[in-house]
Design an enzyme around this catalytic site. Structure first.
Site, PDB file in Angstrom:
ATOM      1  N   GLU A  75       0.734  -1.121   0.012  1.00 11.57           N
ATOM      2  CA  GLU A  75      -0.089   0.053  -0.119  1.00 11.57           C
ATOM      3  C   GLU A  75       0.791   1.487  -0.003  1.00 11.57           C
ATOM      4  O   GLU A  75       0.955   2.154   0.974  1.00 11.57           O
ATOM      5  CB  GLU A  75      -0.898  -0.131   1.221  1.00 11.57           C
ATOM      6  CG  GLU A  75      -2.149  -1.194   1.061  1.00 11.57           C
ATOM      7  CD  GLU A  75      -3.048  -1.006   2.391  1.00 11.57           C
ATOM      8  OE1 GLU A  75      -3.047   0.071   3.093  1.00 11.57           O
ATOM      9  OE2 GLU A  75      -4.041  -1.656   2.357  1.00 11.57           O
TER      10      GLU A  75
ATOM     11  N   GLU B 150      -5.410  -8.702   0.714  1.00  8.85           N
ATOM     12  CA  GLU B 150      -6.026  -8.341   2.214  1.00  8.85           C
ATOM     13  C   GLU B 150      -7.540  -8.235   1.826  1.00  8.85           C
ATOM     14  O   GLU B 150      -7.945  -7.482   0.925  1.00  8.85           O
ATOM     15  CB  GLU B 150      -5.474  -7.313   2.624  1.00  8.85           C
ATOM     16  CG  GLU B 150      -4.052  -7.237   3.254  1.00  8.85           C
ATOM     17  CD  GLU B 150      -3.369  -6.033   4.050  1.00  8.85           C
ATOM     18  OE1 GLU B 150      -4.300  -5.151   4.219  1.00  8.85           O
ATOM     19  OE2 GLU B 150      -2.351  -5.689   4.114  1.00  8.85           O
TER      20      GLU B 150
HETATM   21  C1  GCO Z   1      -3.119  -2.228   5.205  1.00  9.26           C
HETATM   22  C2  GCO Z   1      -2.213  -2.771   6.157  1.00  9.26           C
HETATM   23  C3  GCO Z   1      -2.857  -3.465   7.224  1.00  9.26           C
HETATM   24  C4  GCO Z   1      -3.886  -2.666   8.170  1.00  9.26           C
HETATM   25  C5  GCO Z   1      -5.366  -3.333   7.418  1.00  9.26           C
HETATM   26  C6  GCO Z   1      -6.441  -2.886   8.347  1.00  9.26           C
HETATM   27  O1  GCO Z   1      -3.014  -2.856   4.278  1.00  9.26           O
HETATM   28  O2  GCO Z   1      -3.904  -0.953   5.471  1.00  9.26           O
HETATM   29  O3  GCO Z   1      -1.894  -3.668   5.236  1.00  9.26           O
HETATM   30  O4  GCO Z   1      -1.749  -3.346   7.929  1.00  9.26           O
HETATM   31  O5  GCO Z   1      -3.985  -3.430   9.411  1.00  9.26           O
HETATM   32  O6  GCO Z   1      -5.439  -3.132   6.008  1.00  9.26           O
HETATM   33  O7  GCO Z   1      -6.685  -1.627   8.246  1.00  9.26           O
END
Ligand code: GCO
Length: 446
Positions: free
Chosen positions: A163, A350
Site C-alpha cells: 500500500e 487483504e
Molecule cells: C493495510 C495494512 C494493514 C491494516 C489493514 C486494516 O493494508 O492497511 O496492510 O496493515 O492493518 O489494512 O486496516
C-alpha cells in the site's frame, strides 16, 4: 461455480503489527517505533513494542495457522530487524528469525508469501531523508538482496511494497502514520517516485538472485468504485472513476499501478500535478515497470458511483468497528476492473473486518459478523472467477488480532483472538468457519 483447484487460501499479518521485540537481538529502530514514542499519535498511546510477541511465540502461532488449515501465510519482514541501520551491517539474529519462521511454515505445509516492505522503515534511513533521499531506491535494493539471498531457496512468492498509497498518503501527507509528515505535494510526489523506483529495483533483485522461479507482485490498496447497476453505461462510469486521478493526493489506483504495470504515469494525473512533478529520468519508467506475475489487491470496501460520477452514500449503512462501510461487491468489481486494465492475475492480498470481539461467557469468541462478511465477500469473488477473472488467491486480514496502526489495539481484525495481557490466543468462531471453507475449497460459499 467453484474456486479453482490450487486456489491459495491464506491469511496475512505484518511485522510491526505482530512481532513486538522492539530492540531484541540487535534490531534497529523503525519509524513506527519512534512515531509511537510521540504522545497522542496512537489510540491510548499504544505501541507495537510487544504487540503479539510473535517474535518469541512464532512457533505457537504457526501451529495455530496449521490448525486453521491455512495454505499460505502472508508475512512481512522488518527491514531494521535485519539491517539495523537500514544498509550495511546485517544483524544475523534478525535474519535468522525469518529463516526459522519460513522453515516452521514449510514444515506445517504453509506457503510463505513475503512482503518486503509493510511500513516499518529503518529510523536511521529516515534520519537521512527516508523516501525523499534519491539513494532510497538503492537502499531498498540492498535490503532486498539480503532477504532474497537468504530466503529464496524456500520462498517463491514475493510482494515488494504494501500500500504505497497509505505509507505515502497517511505517512507523508496527512501525518497520521509514521513518519508523521504533513508535506507539500512536491515532496509527496518525490517520495512516491522513489518508492516506485525501489519497487522496480526489488523486482529486479528477486528475479536476479532467486534460487527458484519466483512469483512476484506488489500489494497496493485497491480503491474500488462500483456501478449502481449492471448497465454498460454505469459500468463504464465506475471504471472511469476507478482509474482517474482527481485529487491532490495519492489515494487512487493508477498513480502507482500504471507506472508499475503499464510503464507510464496516468495522463490526467501528470496534467493535474504538473507543477509539482519530480524529474523523471530516462529509464525510470522502464525500471519501475518490471514484469509482474500477479496484481495483489488489498480490498476492504468500495464506493457506489451514481450516473453523474459522484459517490453515492446510503443511509444507515452496515459498517465495521473501523467505521468502514460493508460493500461486498467491491470484491467483484475490484478484481474485475483491475484485471481488465492491468491484465495480471489477481490475488486478494487483504480483505477482512474489525469487529467488537470479546471472550463470551462460554469462553468462546463468537464473531458471526466476520463470518458473514467473509462469506459474502468470497461469494462476490467467486462470481468474478465465474465471469472469467483469473483470481488465484485470497488472504484474510488478519491471521490474528494485532496493532492496528493509529488505532492501536482498539481494533480487532483477527481469526485468532489475542489477550494482550497474557498473550494467550484463542481461535474465534470465524477461524473454525474459515478452516471448513478451506477444506471444502469454498464449496459452501453460495
Ligand atoms: C493495510 C495494512 C494493514 C491494516 C489493514 C486494516 O493494508 O492497511 O496492510 O496493515 O492493518 O489494512 O486496516
Amino acid at each position: 461455480m467453484t474456486f479453482p483447484e490450487n486456489f491459495t487460501w491464506g491469511a496475512a499479518a505484518s511485522s510491526y503489527q505482530i512481532e513486538g521485540a522492539k530492540l531484541d537481538d540487535g534490531k534497529g529502530l523503525s519509524i513506527w517505533d519512534t512515531f509511537c514514542e510521540q504522545p497522542e499519535k496512537i489510540w491510548e498511546n499504544n505501541n507495537g513494542s510487544t504487540a503479539c510477541n510473535h517474535y518469541h511465540l512464532f512457533r505457537d502461532d504457526v501451529k495455530l495457522m496449521a490448525e486453521i488449515g491455512l495454505k499460505a501465510y502472508r508475512l512481512s519482514i522488518s527491514w531494521p530487524r535485519v539491517l539495523p541501520k537500514g544498509t550495511g551491517q546485517i544483524n544475523p539474529k534478525g535474519l535468522d528469525f525469518y529463516d526459522k519462521l519460513v522453515d516452521e511454515l514449510l514444515k506445517n505445509n504453509i506457503e510463505p508469501w513475503v512482503t518486503l516492505f509493510h511500513w516499518d522503515y529503518p529510523y536511521e534511513l529516515f534520519a537521512r531523508g527516508g523516501w525523499l533521499n534519491p539513494d532510497s531506491p538503492d537502499w531498498f535494493a540492498e535490503y532486498a538482496n539480503v532477504i532474497v539471498n537468504k530466503l529464496s531457496d524456500r520462498v517463491k512468492h514475493w510482494m515488494t511494497l504494501n500500500e504505497p498509497q497509505v505509507f505515502i498518503g497517511m505517512g507523508h501527507q496527512k501525518g497520521l502514520h509514521a513518519p508523521g509528515y504533513k508535506s507539500g505535494f512536491r515532496d509527496i510526489l518525490l517520495a512516491a517516485h522513489h518508492s516506485l523506483l525501489a519497487h522496480g529495483k526489488a523486482v529486479q533483485s528477486i528475479r536476479a538472485l532467486s534460487k527458484q522461479k519466483s512469483i512476484v507482485g506488489a500489494a497496493p490498496v485497491g480503491v474500488v468504485f462500483m456501478p449502481q447497476d449492471n448497465t454498460a453505461q454505469n459500468i463504464e462510469i465506475a471504471r472511469k472513476k476507478m482509474f482517474s486521478v482527481e485529487n491532490f493526493d495519492v489515494w487512487n489506483n493508477c498513480w502507482f499501478a500504471d507506472p508499475m504495470v503499464l510503464g507510464e504515469y496516468p495522463k490526467d494525473g501528470l496534467k493535474m500535478f504538473e507543477e509539482f512533478m519530480p524529474e523523471i529520468k530516462t529509464g525510470d519508467l522502464k525500471l519501475i515497470s518490471q514484469p509482474l506475475d500477479f496484481y495483489g489487491a488489498n480490498i476492504y470496501m468500495g464506493s457506489y458511483i451514481d450516473e453523474s460520477g459522484k459517490i453515492e452514500l446510503d443511509q444507515g449503512p452496515a459498517y465495521t468497528t473501523m467505521g468502514w462501510r460493508i460493500t461486498p461487491p467491491a470484491l467483484y468489481w475490484g478484481p474485475r476492473f483491475l484485471y481488465e486494465r492491468y491484465k495480471l492475475p489477481v490475488v486478494v492480498t487483504e480483505n477482512g473486518m474489525a469487529n467488537c470481539d470479546w471472550i463470551h461467557s462460554d469462553g468462546k469468541i463468537h464473531d458471526p459478523q466476520r463470518i458473514d462478511y467473509v462469506n459474502v465477500h468470497l461469494h462476490q469473488l467467486k462470481k468474478a472467477i465465474a465471469d472469467g477473472i483469473p483470481v488465484t488467491g485470497y488472504f484474510l486480514w488478519s491471521v490474528m488480532d494485532n496493532f492496528e496502526w493509529e488505532h492501536g489495539y482498539k481494533q480487532r481484525f483477527g481469526l485468532i483472538y489475542v489477550d494482550y495481557k497474557t498473550q494467550k490466543r484463542y481461535l474465534k468462531d470465524s477461524a473454525y468457519w474459515y478452516k471448513k471453507t478451506i477444506i471444502e475449497n469454498g464449496k459452501s460459499i453460495l
